[in-house]
Motif scaffolding. Structure first.
Motif: not given
Length: 157
Positions: A34, A64, A155
């Protein structure tokens, strides 16, 4: 009579320059890459005296997986980028016990706008994309000057 449902639209496209070098980490659970960075986006407008003024908007960005690794490898302070993503908010408890909330862009695609030379050749500009669009929560801890914060991100993996 049927209820009207508001469409679920959350899309952002913004261009700007990084305010400092990106911060790269990996999650504690699974080691997912990340990266976080902020961009400055300028806005020009005429004031009440018809004089041109400029305002700066600072926006946080999170990316990400492979997109995070590409950002780590290719971006630095003042790099120009075009970010395509969605707004997300996250909340955490600060060291003083108070809740903190931030709204940032979760990047789906980032285009590096600066030309760079590699082995004497110019690289072409292009979008780098987050490859998978399934959503789940990731956790990691950030250590900042002795303070540890826990973040939960929605995410794409």
């Amino acid at each position: 009579m049927a209820e009207l449902k508001m469409p679920e639209i959350n899309g952002v496209v913004i261009a700007g320059n990084l305010t400092k070098d990106p911060v790269f980490r990996q999650t504690n659970s699974g080691g997912t890459p990340v990266v976080n960075f902020s961009i400055a986006c300028n806005r020009r407008f005429r004031d009440s005296n018809h004089q041109w003024q400029e305002d700066v908007c600072y926006v946080g960005v999170v990316a990400w997986n492979k997109l995070a690794e590409s950002c780590r490898d290719n971006l630095k302070k003042s790099s120009a980028v075009l970010v395509d993503g969605e707004l997300q908010s996250r909340t955490w408890k600060a060291q003083d016990g108070a809740s903190r909330t931030v709204v940032e862009i979760k990047a789906r695609r980032i285009q590096f706008l600066n030309k760079r030379k590699k082995d004497g050749e110019e690289d072409h500009d292009g979008f780098i994309e987050d490859e998978n669009h399934e959503h789940h929560h990731e956790e990691f801890h950030e250590e900042d000057a002795g303070h540890i914060y826990e973040y939960k991100y929605l995410s794409s993996d």
